[in-house]
Design a protein around this motif. Structure first.
Motif, PDB file in Angstrom:
ATOM      1  N   ASP A 109     -44.022  68.889  41.362  1.00 41.74           N
ATOM      2  CA  ASP A 109     -42.749  68.163  41.420  1.00 41.74           C
ATOM      3  C   ASP A 109     -42.610  67.406  42.739  1.00 41.74           C
ATOM      4  OD1 ASP A 109     -42.133  69.188  38.951  1.00 41.74           O
ATOM      5  OD2 ASP A 109     -40.816  70.767  39.713  1.00 41.74           O
ATOM      6  N   GLN A 110     -43.026  68.032  43.835  1.00 46.64           N
ATOM      7  CA  GLN A 110     -42.917  67.375  45.136  1.00 46.64           C
ATOM      8  C   GLN A 110     -43.751  66.098  45.179  1.00 46.64           C
ATOM      9  OE1 GLN A 110     -42.781  69.414  49.199  1.00 46.64           O
ATOM     10  NE2 GLN A 110     -44.919  68.754  49.162  1.00 46.64           N
ATOM     11  N   LEU A 111     -44.968  66.165  44.638  1.00 48.79           N
ATOM     12  CA  LEU A 111     -45.810  64.974  44.611  1.00 48.79           C
ATOM     13  C   LEU A 111     -45.245  63.924  43.670  1.00 48.79           C
ATOM     14  CD1 LEU A 111     -49.585  66.018  44.694  1.00 48.79           C
ATOM     15  CD2 LEU A 111     -48.260  64.787  46.412  1.00 48.79           C
ATOM     16  N   ALA A 112     -44.748  64.370  42.525  1.00 46.81           N
ATOM     17  CA  ALA A 112     -44.205  63.417  41.552  1.00 46.81           C
ATOM     18  C   ALA A 112     -42.998  62.672  42.118  1.00 46.81           C
ATOM     19  CB  ALA A 112     -43.815  64.143  40.269  1.00 46.81           C
ATOM     20  N   ASN A 113     -42.259  63.333  43.001  1.00 47.69           N
ATOM     21  CA  ASN A 113     -41.059  62.723  43.590  1.00 47.69           C
ATOM     22  C   ASN A 113     -41.351  62.021  44.913  1.00 47.69           C
ATOM     23  OD1 ASN A 113     -39.358  63.632  41.519  1.00 47.69           O
ATOM     24  ND2 ASN A 113     -39.089  65.624  42.504  1.00 47.69           N
ATOM     25  N   SER A 114     -42.603  61.974  45.297  1.00 46.78           N
ATOM     26  CA  SER A 114     -42.980  61.356  46.567  1.00 46.78           C
ATOM     27  C   SER A 114     -43.193  59.852  46.407  1.00 46.78           C
ATOM     28  CB  SER A 114     -44.261  62.002  47.094  1.00 46.78           C
ATOM     29  OG  SER A 114     -44.723  61.342  48.256  1.00 46.78           O
ATOM     30  N   GLU A 115     -42.691  59.084  47.349  1.00 54.09           N
ATOM     31  CA  GLU A 115     -42.968  57.656  47.349  1.00 54.09           C
ATOM     32  C   GLU A 115     -44.427  57.423  47.726  1.00 54.09           C
ATOM     33  OE1 GLU A 115     -40.371  55.363  49.759  1.00 54.09           O
ATOM     34  OE2 GLU A 115     -38.534  56.266  48.982  1.00 54.09           O
ATOM     35  N   THR A 116     -45.032  56.430  47.109  1.00 51.43           N
ATOM     36  CA  THR A 116     -46.405  56.072  47.462  1.00 51.43           C
ATOM     37  C   THR A 116     -46.359  54.779  48.268  1.00 51.43           C
ATOM     38  OG1 THR A 116     -46.645  54.954  45.317  1.00 51.43           O
ATOM     39  CG2 THR A 116     -47.440  57.212  45.486  1.00 51.43           C
ATOM     40  N   ASN A 117     -46.638  54.902  49.543  1.00 54.19           N
ATOM     41  CA  ASN A 117     -46.622  53.757  50.439  1.00 54.19           C
ATOM     42  C   ASN A 117     -47.609  53.999  51.575  1.00 54.19           C
ATOM     43  OD1 ASN A 117     -45.252  55.508  52.305  1.00 54.19           O
ATOM     44  ND2 ASN A 117     -43.322  55.012  51.277  1.00 54.19           N
ATOM     45  N   ILE A 118     -47.629  53.125  52.542  1.00 55.54           N
ATOM     46  CA  ILE A 118     -48.579  53.240  53.645  1.00 55.54           C
ATOM     47  C   ILE A 118     -48.384  54.551  54.403  1.00 55.54           C
ATOM     48  CG2 ILE A 118     -49.054  52.335  55.964  1.00 55.54           C
ATOM     49  CD1 ILE A 118     -49.073  49.559  54.805  1.00 55.54           C
ATOM     50  N   ASN A 119     -47.139  54.958  54.579  1.00 59.29           N
ATOM     51  CA  ASN A 119     -46.885  56.178  55.345  1.00 59.29           C
ATOM     52  C   ASN A 119     -47.390  57.420  54.618  1.00 59.29           C
ATOM     53  OD1 ASN A 119     -45.475  54.776  57.461  1.00 59.29           O
ATOM     54  ND2 ASN A 119     -43.745  54.599  56.072  1.00 59.29           N
ATOM     55  N   THR A 120     -47.160  57.492  53.320  1.00 57.28           N
ATOM     56  CA  THR A 120     -47.602  58.660  52.564  1.00 57.28           C
ATOM     57  C   THR A 120     -49.080  58.573  52.189  1.00 57.28           C
ATOM     58  OG1 THR A 120     -46.853  57.664  50.479  1.00 57.28           O
ATOM     59  CG2 THR A 120     -45.317  59.110  51.636  1.00 57.28           C
ATOM     60  N   ALA A 121     -49.684  57.397  52.384  1.00 53.73           N
ATOM     61  CA  ALA A 121     -51.122  57.280  52.136  1.00 53.73           C
ATOM     62  C   ALA A 121     -51.921  58.026  53.188  1.00 53.73           C
ATOM     63  CB  ALA A 121     -51.540  55.808  52.121  1.00 53.73           C
ATOM     64  N   GLU A 180     -48.572  65.534  60.528  1.00 50.43           N
ATOM     65  CA  GLU A 180     -48.813  64.400  59.635  1.00 50.43           C
ATOM     66  C   GLU A 180     -47.793  64.388  58.501  1.00 50.43           C
ATOM     67  OE1 GLU A 180     -52.998  64.746  58.499  1.00 50.43           O
ATOM     68  OE2 GLU A 180     -53.362  65.550  60.512  1.00 50.43           O
ATOM     69  N   GLN A 181     -47.474  65.569  57.982  1.00 47.35           N
ATOM     70  CA  GLN A 181     -46.505  65.663  56.898  1.00 47.35           C
ATOM     71  C   GLN A 181     -45.104  65.271  57.351  1.00 47.35           C
ATOM     72  OE1 GLN A 181     -47.239  66.255  53.754  1.00 47.35           O
ATOM     73  NE2 GLN A 181     -49.406  66.642  54.172  1.00 47.35           N
ATOM     74  N   PHE A 182     -44.674  65.834  58.469  1.00 49.85           N
ATOM     75  CA  PHE A 182     -43.334  65.517  58.972  1.00 49.85           C
ATOM     76  C   PHE A 182     -43.196  64.014  59.240  1.00 49.85           C
ATOM     77  CE2 PHE A 182     -42.906  70.104  60.193  1.00 49.85           C
ATOM     78  CZ  PHE A 182     -41.666  70.332  59.608  1.00 49.85           C
ATOM     79  N   MET A 183     -44.242  63.398  59.789  1.00 49.42           N
ATOM     80  CA  MET A 183     -44.181  61.964  60.070  1.00 49.42           C
ATOM     81  C   MET A 183     -44.084  61.160  58.783  1.00 49.42           C
ATOM     82  SD  MET A 183     -46.861  61.618  63.286  1.00 49.42           S
ATOM     83  CE  MET A 183     -46.530  59.859  63.557  1.00 49.42           C
ATOM     84  N   ALA A 184     -44.887  61.519  57.796  1.00 48.11           N
ATOM     85  CA  ALA A 184     -44.849  60.788  56.523  1.00 48.11           C
ATOM     86  C   ALA A 184     -43.480  60.912  55.863  1.00 48.11           C
ATOM     87  CB  ALA A 184     -45.929  61.316  55.581  1.00 48.11           C
ATOM     88  N   ARG A 185     -42.889  62.097  55.945  1.00 46.95           N
ATOM     89  CA  ARG A 185     -41.596  62.311  55.302  1.00 46.95           C
ATOM     90  C   ARG A 185     -40.468  61.601  56.040  1.00 46.95           C
ATOM     91  NH1 ARG A 185     -41.663  65.656  51.252  1.00 46.95           N
ATOM     92  NH2 ARG A 185     -39.651  66.706  51.397  1.00 46.95           N
TER      93      ARG A 185
END
Length: 469
Positions: free
Chosen positions: A406-418, A231-236
């Protein structure tokens, strides 16, 4: 003093128990609804706690034991002391996440739910479908509650159809962990861990050590075959895990972990094992954690929840980096794990529901989150909690913990990362693991194994969706 002296143990569902029973429950008149026992599914105002004749009792079911349970009990005691004579919260450990969800399903059918229940991320769609809880958004709107300090990535996950459905609480994100001593011995910079699969392989070639007999004494890499990592690899890689906008634009009808990116990931993994650069650890997260702390694997992947144990149990200096990408040019992003808090409205008085919300607000304060983060290693849901004295002291002693924030703060918030929202997520995660493992230990190709896994899950999705109408 470090608050998590043991490595996090994770119970992983191996059967269709959770989703299957959830579907059964939902087929029985939506598990009861709020018509039979009263109770509103809208947030009551503060007036619900005026002119009380007795202390309002709040029952809180959770899955926190050992160190985490002790920290939680301390927060409960603090809240109760501040609200003596008005509100009393009683925490009740129900077992692991799956057990707590099963207990909650049974309580719904019996019309006897707790006021607050902690449910892990994979149970989110079921909790929505059960129709028992007051949406978190209702409390936010009623009080004008400011969610600004709450971590965006967490709000992103628990927001469905534009509404915050539950309150994030004990949440984590996966990281790469490294043996800094091994890096230095191999002439690698421990402050610059690899960022993608190609980099991991390059570093693993330098980190792998063989004895005089040619046997591997230390693998460069080793991690569990764990579905959450897919799930993580796909979101990234900006790839949704399921269709219908990751189940957030409509009911999901299929999972997508047979995507070419995942096929490439599994083939890479197989190549690493074949070339003796990665330890063949299988699906056991305990085995993977032990391989890292024993120095048998110089790099691994694990949750932030494992960091305390790694730091305590490893005989070397532990470093942490962002969870890797499949390709260097992937857009990145991060999906959270852990659980959130749901306030049951069906069958409960307005006073109980309001008192439950008062307690949840307390848990989300910077002061409470500073203690929670420092004592457990979970993320501070309220980002201002990192500035608290307990969290600041922990960060000074263990700067590795800042990597997760830091990783979360730099993460885009979109459908994939939701993340994917569907009623059989627990089964999907297990199916992904089984397919991944089949590709590693049988003659089945990665593409065929993953395709078969997605077909299996699609049938389960169809059954679940039919049960909820």
């Amino acid at each position: 003093m470090m608050g998590t002296p043991r490595i996090m143990r994770r119970t992983r569902t191996r059967t269709a128990l959770v989703a299957g029973a959830a579907a059964l429950c939902l087929s029985i008149t939506a598990c009861g609804g709020d018509s039979e026992g009263g109770g509103s599914l809208s947030a009551p105002g503060p007036e619900a706690l005026e002119d009380l004749d007795s202390t309002v009792q709040v029952e809180f079911w959770h899955s926190m034991d050992s160190t985490n349970g002790q920290v939680l009990n301390g927060l409960i005691d603090e809240f109760n002391a501040e609200h003596e004579g008005r509100i009393k919260v009683t925490g009740s450990f129900q077992g692991d996440y799956d057990t707590t969800l099963a207990q909650h399903r049974a309580a719904i059918q019996q019309g006897n739910t707790a006021n607050i229940v902690q449910i892990y991320d994979l149970g989110t769609q079921f909790m929505i479908d059960s129709g028992q809880t007051v949406p978190a958004q209702s409390f936010v709107d009623k009080d004008g509650y400011d969610t600004g300090p709450i971590e965006d990535a967490l709000l992103n996950y628990f927001t469905v159809d534009g509404e915050l459905r539950s309150f994030p609480f004990n949440n984590s994100t996966p990281l790469m962990y490294i043996n800094k001593d091994a890096f230095e011995e191999a002439g690698l910079d421990p402050e610059q861990p690899p960022k993608d699969l190609a980099g991991i392989r390059e570093y693993a070639e330098a980190l792998t050590v063989r004895g005089a007999n040619g046997q591997v004494e230390r693998y460069g890499f080793g991690a569990a075959v764990y579905g959450w990592f897919i799930e993580q690899f796909m979101a990234r890689a900006a790839v949704p895990y399921c269709d219908s906008g990751n189940g957030r634009e409509g009911r999901a009808t299929e999972v997508l972990f047979d995507d070419p990116n995942v096929v490439e990931l599994v083939e890479w993994w197989q190549g690493m094992i074949d070339d003796e650069l990665a330890a063949p650890l299988g699906r056991g997260t305990d085995d993977a954690q032990a391989a890292f702390t024993a120095g048998r694997a110089a790099m691994t992947l694990e949750s932030t929840g494992a960091m305390g144990g790694f730091l305590e149990q490893s005989g070397f200096e532990v470093g942490a980096g962002y969870f890797p990408l499949i390709h260097a040019d992937d857009p990145a992003g991060s999906i959270i794990g852990g659980a959130s808090l749901w306030i049951n409205g069906a069958g409960h008085s307005d006073a109980e529901t309001r008192a439950s919300w008062e307690f949840v607000q307390f848990l989300l304060t910077p002061a409470a989150q500073s203690k929670w983060h420092a004592g457990t290693g979970y993320l501070s849901v309220n980002t201002e909690g990192y500035n608290g004295p307990e969290a600041s002291e922990r960060a000074a002693e263990y700067p590795q913990f800042s990597v997760a924030a830091d990783q979360l703060a730099n993460s885009e918030t979109n459908i994939n990362t939701a993340g994917c929202m569907m009623g059989v997520m627990s089964e999907a995660r297990v199916a992904a693991e089984e397919a991944w493992e089949a590709a590693l230990v049988t003659d089945t190709t990665a593409a065929d194994a993953l395709s078969a896994g997605t077909d299996k899950v699609s049938r389960k999705i169809e059954e679940y969706n039919a049960s909820v109408g």
